[in-house]
Design an enzyme around this catalytic site. Structure first.
Site, PDB file in Angstrom:
ATOM      1  N   CYS A 119       0.871  -1.175   0.000  1.00  0.00           N
ATOM      2  CA  CYS A 119       0.000   0.000   0.000  1.00  0.00           C
ATOM      3  C   CYS A 119       0.902   1.216   0.000  1.00  0.00           C
ATOM      4  CB  CYS A 119      -0.884   0.006   1.241  1.00  0.00           C
ATOM      5  SG  CYS A 119      -2.166   1.281   1.161  1.00  0.00           S
ATOM      6  N   LYS A 195     -12.581  -4.513   2.472  1.00  0.00           N
ATOM      7  CA  LYS A 195     -12.009  -3.659   3.495  1.00  0.00           C
ATOM      8  C   LYS A 195     -12.906  -2.448   3.675  1.00  0.00           C
ATOM      9  CE  LYS A 195      -7.867  -0.998   4.616  1.00  0.00           C
ATOM     10  NZ  LYS A 195      -6.454  -0.782   4.284  1.00  0.00           N
ATOM     11  N   LYS A 248     -12.008  -7.332   6.515  1.00  0.00           N
ATOM     12  CA  LYS A 248     -11.373  -6.479   7.510  1.00  0.00           C
ATOM     13  C   LYS A 248     -12.216  -5.256   7.785  1.00  0.00           C
ATOM     14  CE  LYS A 248      -7.332  -3.525   7.628  1.00  0.00           C
ATOM     15  NZ  LYS A 248      -6.234  -3.016   6.857  1.00  0.00           N
TER      16      LYS A 248
HETATM   17  C1  PBG Z   1      -3.313   0.449   5.117  1.00  0.00           C
HETATM   18  C2  PBG Z   1      -3.681  -0.496   6.162  1.00  0.00           C
HETATM   19  C3  PBG Z   1      -4.436  -0.159   7.269  1.00  0.00           C
HETATM   20  C4  PBG Z   1      -4.479  -1.296   8.072  1.00  0.00           C
HETATM   21  C5  PBG Z   1      -3.782  -2.304   7.419  1.00  0.00           C
HETATM   22  N1  PBG Z   1      -3.304  -1.791   6.206  1.00  0.00           N
HETATM   23  C6  PBG Z   1      -5.003   1.131   7.671  1.00  0.00           C
HETATM   24  C7  PBG Z   1      -5.913   1.899   6.831  1.00  0.00           C
HETATM   25  O1  PBG Z   1      -6.495   1.461   5.838  1.00  0.00           O
HETATM   26  O2  PBG Z   1      -6.060   3.062   7.181  1.00  0.00           O
HETATM   27  C8  PBG Z   1      -5.152  -1.355   9.391  1.00  0.00           C
HETATM   28  C9  PBG Z   1      -4.683  -2.402  10.325  1.00  0.00           C
HETATM   29  C10 PBG Z   1      -5.091  -2.185  11.735  1.00  0.00           C
HETATM   30  O3  PBG Z   1      -5.861  -1.282  12.074  1.00  0.00           O
HETATM   31  O4  PBG Z   1      -4.625  -2.965  12.576  1.00  0.00           O
HETATM   32  N2  PBG Z   1      -3.040   0.230   3.965  1.00  0.00           N
END
Ligand code: PBG
Length: 325
Positions: A119, A195, A248
């Site tokens: 990401c 997500k 998620k």
């Molecule tokens: C970002 C990413 C996030 C998480 C995993 N990968 C955060 C977001 O999308 O803001 C969250 C993981 C967690 O809260 O433990 N690419």
């Protein structure tokens, strides 16, 4: 026949309950996330995630060995780069913390699976998961080649699994094509297909320094009022070549996890995210919850809902405790 007595007879002893229990949690179901920072010999507690640490690549290798010895089969790596810029260019550097840690972990414990989170949000100075247009919105298509370059460098460093968490459209196909073209046809893709835009990522954003500087992620993450959309997102990612999927967050989305894991033709896991961890930790600290029992119940619930595996900040601790039993 007394229908009430039947389940009671099956609850009468611990052995009887174990014998008939539907769900079994094992260390091999768990994935431990690690946050990699630049430097050497760094182990710094993360304030927002009690008990978790920022680790330099060398310390990550030490930690990975312990995690492996506890019986956990995989780690998920997030990176905090030495510098951030508008295009998140450190995401694709072979000398970046995640790539360096991957190399060291695979050297120390070759069998342990390394899953690299792919990401841009940890690497961009604006904190969004992709590059921005003039008007400040994320440019989906301009982001895809940058993600593919990041994935290829993670695979080159030795990552077994690439886990795109950005939610750009078409990214699984773009990553698959990029990996195949670079000779990494054997590298698997675990897609964060489902997500949701969630307040439960709060502590993570502090840990990764990835909170958006303006706006939010509703342009690319899912609206939590919608469940059926999850099945469409899952189907799209499977068509594009995802080997495994994630739902998620976990606990607030058990219905979605259950539906997706039933429908999807590939293994589905879930992520017990930072906010879920923080809730359990905060309540336990105040003495409002029995910590170990609440953790156990939360993990078993995710498994019961259909998760084949669970990414959780409790993975290492849970596995160590299981070994001691
Ligand atoms: C970002 C990413 C996030 C998480 C995993 N990968 C955060 C977001 O999308 O803001 C969250 C993981 C967690 O809260 O433990 N690419």
């Amino acid at each position: 026949m007394n229908l009430i007595e039947r389940p009671r007879r099956l609850r009468q002893s611990r052995m009887m309950r174990d014998l008939v229990a539907e769900t079994d949690l094992r260390a091999k179901d768990l994935v431990q996330p690690l946050f990699i920072v630049p430097g050497q010999g760094v182990r710094r507690p993360i304030a927002a995630l009690v008990g978790q640490e920022h680790l330099s690549p060398d310390e990550a290798a030490v930690e990975a060995e312990r995690i492996y010895r506890a019986g956990v089969p995989a780690v998920l790596l997030f990176g905090i780069p030495p510098q951030k810029d508008a295009a998140g260019s450190w995401a694709a550097r072979l000398d970046a913390p995640v790539q360096d840690a991957t190399r060291r972990i695979k050297q120390a414990v070759p069998e342990l699976l390394v899953i690299a989170d792919t990401c841009l949000c940890e690497y961009t100075d604006h904190g969004h998961c992709g590059v921005l247009r003039e008007d400040g919105t994320v440019d989906n298509d301009e982001t895809l080649p940058l993600l593919a370059a990041a994935a290829v460098s993670q695979a080159e460093a030795g990552a077994d699994v690439i886990a795109p968490s950005d939610m750009m459209d078409g990214r699984v196909a773009a990553l698959r094509a990029g990996l195949d073209a670079a000779g990494y046809g054997g590298t698997a893709i675990l897609s964060y297909a489902v997500k949701y835009r969630s307040a439960f990522y709060g502590p993570f954003r502090e840990a990764a320094g990835s909170a958006p500087q303006h706006g939010d992620r509703s342009g690319y993450q899912m609206d939590y009022r919608n469940g059926r959309e999850a099945l469409r997102e899952a189907a799209l990612d499977i068509d594009e070549g995802a080997d495994m999927l994630l739902v998620k967050p976990g606990m607030p989305y058990l219905d979605v996890l259950s539906a997706v894991s039933r429908e999807a033709k590939v293994p589905v896991g879930t992520y017990q995210v930072s906010g879920e961890y923080a809730m359990l930790e905060a309540a336990a600290e105040r003495g409002w919850l029995d910590r170990d029992q609440a953790v156990q119940e939360s993990l078993v619930a995710l498994k019961r809902a259909g998760a084949r595996f669970i990414i959780t900040y409790y993975a290492h601790e849970w596995a160590r405790r299981a070994l001691a039993r």
